[in-house]
Design a protein around this motif. Structure first.
Motif, PDB file in Angstrom:
ATOM      1  N   ARG A 374       0.407  -0.880   0.121  1.00 60.27           N
ATOM      2  CA  ARG A 374      -0.119   0.397   0.413  1.00 60.27           C
ATOM      3  C   ARG A 374       1.193   0.901   0.017  1.00 60.27           C
ATOM      4  O   ARG A 374       1.843   1.210   0.887  1.00 60.27           O
ATOM      5  N   PRO A 375       0.220   2.441  -0.403  1.00 56.48           N
ATOM      6  CA  PRO A 375       1.292   3.580  -1.306  1.00 56.48           C
ATOM      7  C   PRO A 375       1.960   4.505  -0.043  1.00 56.48           C
ATOM      8  O   PRO A 375       2.936   4.719   0.828  1.00 56.48           O
ATOM      9  N   GLU A 376       1.329   3.960   1.910  1.00 53.76           N
ATOM     10  CA  GLU A 376       1.500   4.473   3.007  1.00 53.76           C
ATOM     11  C   GLU A 376       2.167   4.095   3.862  1.00 53.76           C
ATOM     12  O   GLU A 376       3.145   4.503   5.048  1.00 53.76           O
ATOM     13  N   MET A 377       3.334   2.729   3.169  1.00 51.09           N
ATOM     14  CA  MET A 377       3.901   1.785   4.271  1.00 51.09           C
ATOM     15  C   MET A 377       5.734   2.235   3.528  1.00 51.09           C
ATOM     16  O   MET A 377       5.814   3.329   2.509  1.00 51.09           O
ATOM     17  N   THR A 378       5.785   2.170   4.469  1.00 51.55           N
ATOM     18  CA  THR A 378       7.358   3.046   4.354  1.00 51.55           C
ATOM     19  C   THR A 378       7.971   2.352   3.607  1.00 51.55           C
ATOM     20  O   THR A 378       9.113   2.825   2.739  1.00 51.55           O
ATOM     21  N   VAL A 379       8.283   0.967   3.278  1.00 48.20           N
ATOM     22  CA  VAL A 379       8.842   0.221   1.794  1.00 48.20           C
ATOM     23  C   VAL A 379       8.937   1.719   0.675  1.00 48.20           C
ATOM     24  O   VAL A 379       9.042   1.499  -0.382  1.00 48.20           O
ATOM     25  N   VAL A 380       7.709   2.185   0.697  1.00 45.10           N
ATOM     26  CA  VAL A 380       6.910   2.853  -0.658  1.00 45.10           C
ATOM     27  C   VAL A 380       6.498   4.309  -0.740  1.00 45.10           C
ATOM     28  O   VAL A 380       7.467   5.077  -1.751  1.00 45.10           O
ATOM     29  N   ARG A 381       6.562   4.782   0.283  1.00 42.34           N
ATOM     30  CA  ARG A 381       6.077   6.279   0.849  1.00 42.34           C
ATOM     31  C   ARG A 381       8.126   7.514   0.953  1.00 42.34           C
ATOM     32  O   ARG A 381       7.923   8.217   0.968  1.00 42.34           O
ATOM     33  N   GLU A 382       9.081   6.005   1.448  1.00 40.64           N
ATOM     34  CA  GLU A 382      10.297   6.780   1.202  1.00 40.64           C
ATOM     35  C   GLU A 382      10.955   6.174   0.358  1.00 40.64           C
ATOM     36  O   GLU A 382      10.962   5.324   0.386  1.00 40.64           O
ATOM     37  N   GLU A 383      12.359   6.711   0.284  1.00 39.98           N
ATOM     38  CA  GLU A 383      12.736   6.037  -0.416  1.00 39.98           C
ATOM     39  C   GLU A 383      13.927   4.750  -0.311  1.00 39.98           C
ATOM     40  O   GLU A 383      14.398   5.193   0.828  1.00 39.98           O
ATOM     41  N   THR A 384      13.787   2.917  -0.538  1.00 39.31           N
ATOM     42  CA  THR A 384      14.539   2.498  -0.486  1.00 39.31           C
ATOM     43  C   THR A 384      15.792   2.345  -0.957  1.00 39.31           C
ATOM     44  O   THR A 384      15.241   1.815  -2.246  1.00 39.31           O
ATOM     45  N   PHE A 385      16.724   2.668  -0.649  1.00 40.04           N
ATOM     46  CA  PHE A 385      18.307   3.539  -1.381  1.00 40.04           C
ATOM     47  C   PHE A 385      18.524   1.611  -1.446  1.00 40.04           C
ATOM     48  O   PHE A 385      19.993   1.188  -1.400  1.00 40.04           O
ATOM     49  N   GLY A 386      18.189   0.059  -1.926  1.00 40.31           N
ATOM     50  CA  GLY A 386      18.535  -0.882  -2.366  1.00 40.31           C
ATOM     51  C   GLY A 386      18.031  -1.577  -3.275  1.00 40.31           C
ATOM     52  O   GLY A 386      17.278  -1.232  -3.787  1.00 40.31           O
ATOM     53  N   PRO A 387      18.100  -2.699  -3.074  1.00 43.83           N
ATOM     54  CA  PRO A 387      17.580  -3.778  -4.061  1.00 43.83           C
ATOM     55  C   PRO A 387      16.275  -4.855  -3.635  1.00 43.83           C
ATOM     56  O   PRO A 387      16.058  -5.387  -3.261  1.00 43.83           O
ATOM     57  N   VAL A 388      15.518  -3.504  -3.334  1.00 39.71           N
ATOM     58  CA  VAL A 388      13.707  -4.154  -2.953  1.00 39.71           C
ATOM     59  C   VAL A 388      12.841  -3.370  -4.174  1.00 39.71           C
ATOM     60  O   VAL A 388      12.789  -2.563  -4.150  1.00 39.71           O
ATOM     61  N   SER A 389      12.114  -4.286  -4.031  1.00 41.16           N
ATOM     62  CA  SER A 389      10.985  -4.341  -5.625  1.00 41.16           C
ATOM     63  C   SER A 389       9.963  -4.217  -4.903  1.00 41.16           C
ATOM     64  O   SER A 389       8.997  -5.346  -4.967  1.00 41.16           O
ATOM     65  N   PRO A 390       9.139  -3.360  -4.253  1.00 44.26           N
ATOM     66  CA  PRO A 390       7.527  -3.144  -3.914  1.00 44.26           C
ATOM     67  C   PRO A 390       6.658  -3.352  -5.031  1.00 44.26           C
ATOM     68  O   PRO A 390       6.733  -2.430  -6.322  1.00 44.26           O
ATOM     69  N   ILE A 391       4.998  -3.602  -5.085  1.00 44.16           N
ATOM     70  CA  ILE A 391       4.178  -3.928  -6.679  1.00 44.16           C
ATOM     71  C   ILE A 391       2.930  -3.581  -5.925  1.00 44.16           C
ATOM     72  O   ILE A 391       2.215  -4.279  -5.209  1.00 44.16           O
ATOM     73  N   ILE A 392       2.516  -2.708  -7.268  1.00 41.72           N
ATOM     74  CA  ILE A 392       1.340  -1.289  -6.146  1.00 41.72           C
ATOM     75  C   ILE A 392       0.340  -2.025  -7.567  1.00 41.72           C
ATOM     76  O   ILE A 392       1.021  -1.479  -8.507  1.00 41.72           O
ATOM     77  N   GLY A 393      -1.008  -2.726  -7.370  1.00 38.68           N
ATOM     78  CA  GLY A 393      -1.566  -2.556  -8.802  1.00 38.68           C
ATOM     79  C   GLY A 393      -2.662  -0.708  -8.629  1.00 38.68           C
ATOM     80  O   GLY A 393      -2.507  -0.508  -7.612  1.00 38.68           O
ATOM     81  N   PHE A 394      -3.528  -0.948  -9.593  1.00 35.29           N
ATOM     82  CA  PHE A 394      -4.226  -0.172  -9.928  1.00 35.29           C
ATOM     83  C   PHE A 394      -4.768   0.259 -11.516  1.00 35.29           C
ATOM     84  O   PHE A 394      -4.760  -1.191 -11.602  1.00 35.29           O
ATOM     85  N   LYS A 395      -6.206   0.752 -11.102  1.00 29.85           N
ATOM     86  CA  LYS A 395      -7.564   0.357 -11.644  1.00 29.85           C
ATOM     87  C   LYS A 395      -7.565   1.154 -12.690  1.00 29.85           C
ATOM     88  O   LYS A 395      -7.719   0.495 -14.455  1.00 29.85           O
ATOM     89  N   ASP A 396      -7.105   2.155 -13.275  1.00 27.00           N
ATOM     90  CA  ASP A 396      -6.993   3.402 -14.987  1.00 27.00           C
ATOM     91  C   ASP A 396      -5.672   3.840 -14.035  1.00 27.00           C
ATOM     92  O   ASP A 396      -5.015   4.243 -13.435  1.00 27.00           O
ATOM     93  N   ILE A 397      -5.397   4.617 -15.200  1.00 28.07           N
ATOM     94  CA  ILE A 397      -4.092   5.399 -15.745  1.00 28.07           C
ATOM     95  C   ILE A 397      -4.447   6.993 -14.352  1.00 28.07           C
ATOM     96  O   ILE A 397      -3.530   7.529 -14.357  1.00 28.07           O
ATOM     97  N   ASP A 398      -5.744   7.016 -15.111  1.00 28.92           N
ATOM     98  CA  ASP A 398      -5.392   8.501 -13.292  1.00 28.92           C
ATOM     99  C   ASP A 398      -5.296   7.922 -12.362  1.00 28.92           C
ATOM    100  O   ASP A 398      -4.567   8.817 -11.608  1.00 28.92           O
ATOM    101  N   GLU A 399      -5.451   6.182 -12.097  1.00 27.73           N
ATOM    102  CA  GLU A 399      -4.999   6.575 -10.830  1.00 27.73           C
ATOM    103  C   GLU A 399      -3.310   5.723 -10.551  1.00 27.73           C
ATOM    104  O   GLU A 399      -2.686   6.019  -9.815  1.00 27.73           O
TER     105      GLU A 399
END
Length: 481
Positions: A374-399
């Motif tokens: 989720r976007p509010e998690m630290t792993v994506v809200r802040e810069e993770t300066f390492g080899p970590v790949s968080p995947i987030i889904g979205f429904k359309d281009i607006d989102e």
């Protein structure tokens, strides 16, 4: 330190001040992140050392012609290409970056030198006719660019030990400026090696001096010294904002962090997109401001894309950085690896799913994939300066656009779509400095403008051409015509 092994390529470095190698009474060690070997011992500068370097730089007036500057930079590039193995070995030893990454970095540094040499020959002045309006005159205005009146302070980070240095030093040389450089205390050896290469190529040592030490001791002098006209800094947001607050009436070029997305639309070639995803996440051990920090994926292709990324992540080899079979070495130190592990653990506690990775052995940290992020998690809200790949889904281009713009950063982005209308909309609406279609967020060449907005920087660009503009004063001269 008696139980610390000394590397066979151990280097004892001194400050470079006024053409002298200055050994001080205090030193600090540089350790190999992979095996803990002592790679080097480096002199620590005092405030007085910094002031002396600034005084020497201010007193020196470069008189190199455009041809002479170009020749020095081209000669340095040729020397560097001849010594690729030695330079890449040094980068790998002090930073833990894989040999694949460090050899690639040497090539980039050589490109910076060659581009700088070309730009030194190019007069980018303009001519303006003045009889363009009813009240104009028969005159012409001619613009020229001149070196700064004072000294440039350059402060560089650890993640590209030599290329970050080159991107500040080369435009300074190309424009007849004088620079005092402080490289990261984590990777200073590459900076000294590069400076010596330039001296060997013919650079007057007063035009580039190098000091190293504890930033808590010498950074304020580097920022506030009265001889300093411009501060160019690449690094973290907090330090960049500190510099901005401390510097006062000085020119600033601040290249700070990023939280760069790779956006995958539902029409994308998923094999190609997943290749970009893993390369963008794990090259340079993920330690790039422009690395893929978030993968934003259309819900229609989310499962298929995720499966491909996991498979390619499992195949990404990591370990001994000197082993050319490994795609990835260590991160900069054990503390950084432990931080990545904590951030991922926290995300899992908050509901993310760990699909692969999150294993640590000292400074070795495995490529890692998370979904259900989720976007509010630290792993994506802040810069993770390492080899970590968080995947987030979205429904359309607006989102997708809303998610991409929903952080404090605005550096770069990568887009995977074959629909030109979507690509054009991303180019218009993403609040970043770069939008790359069918490429990783960090794609550029060393000549092109590079930089971000918001917390990623002040908007002033790096890249050889743009740095030359930042490092010079524009003067106009008008005459009857």
């Amino acid at each position: 330190m008696s139980d610390v092994l000394e590397s066979p390529c151990f280097r004892e470095e001194a400050l470079r001040i006024g053409g002298e190698q200055v050994h001080t009474g205090r030193r600090f060690d540089v350790l190999n992140p992979y095996n803990g070997e002592r790679v080097g011992s480096v002199a620590m500068a005092s405030v007085e050392d910094v002031r002396r370097a600034m005084d020497i730089a201010q007193a020196y007036q470069p008189r190199l012609t455009r041809y002479e500057r170009s020749a020095i930079l081209n000669r340095a590039a040729a020397l560097l290409r001849e010594r690729t193995e030695a330079g890449s070995d040094l980068i790998t030893a002090e930073s833990g970056l894989s040999k694949k990454d460090s050899v690639y970095e040497i090539g980039r540094v050589a490109d910076v030198l060659n581009f700088g040499a070309n730009e030194a020959l190019r007069d980018d002045g303009q001519v303006f006719s003045c009889d363009l309006t009813p009240h104009g005159k028969r005159r012409k205005v001619i613009t020229t660019r001149e070196p700064l009146l004072g000294v440039i302070t350059a402060i560089t980070p650890f993640n590209h030990p030599m290329n970050q240095v080159a991107h500040k030093v080369v435009p300074s040389v190309a424009t007849n400026n004088r620079m005092v450089l402080k490289p990261s205390e984590k990777v200073p050896l590459s900076a000294y090696w590069f400076a010596d290469l330039l001296y060997e190529a013919g650079l007057p040592p007063e035009m580039l001096q190098v000091v190293s030490g504890d930033p808590r001791e010498i950074a304020d002098e580097l920022i506030t010294n009265p001889h300093v006209d411009l501060i160019t800094f690449t690094g973290g947001v907090a330090i960049g904002k500190y510099i901005a607050a401390k510097a006062g009436y000085k020119r600033l070029v601040l290249e700070l962090g990023g939280n760069d997305p790779l956006i995958v639309m539902d029409d994308a070639d998923l094999d190609k997109a997943s290749d970009l995803a893993v390369q963008g996440s794990y090259k340079n051990s993920g330690q790039r401001c422009t690395a893929v920090k978030r993968m934003l994926v259309h819900q229609k292709v989310l499962a298929d894309f995720t499966e491909r990324v996991v498979a390619k992540t499992r195949a990404w080899t990591y370990g001994d950085p000197m082993d050319r079979r490994n795609e990835m070495g260590t991160v900069i130190d054990e503390a950084a690896a432990a931080h990545f592990q904590r951030v991922v653990d926290d995300a899992v506690v908050q509901g993310a799913r760990l699909l692969v990775g999150n294993r640590r052995d000292g400074a070795l940290y495995s490529p890692t994939v998370l979904d259900r992020v989720r976007p509010e998690m630290t792993v994506v809200r802040e810069e993770t300066f390492g080899p970590v790949s968080p995947i987030i889904g979205f429904k359309d281009i607006d989102e997708a656009i809303r998610l991409s713009n929903g952080t404090a950063f605005g550096l770069s982005s990568g887009i995977c779509t074959n629909r030109f209308d979507d690509a054009a909309r991303f180019a218009r609406e993403l609040k970043v400095g770069s939008v790359n279609l069918w490429e990783v967020p960090g794609y550029r060449i060393e000549l092109t403008p590079f930089g971000g907005i918001k917390d990623s920087g002040l908007g002033y660009k790096e890249g050889v051409q743009e740095a030359i503009k930042s490092f010079t004063n524009c003067k106009t001269f008008s005459m009857p015509w």
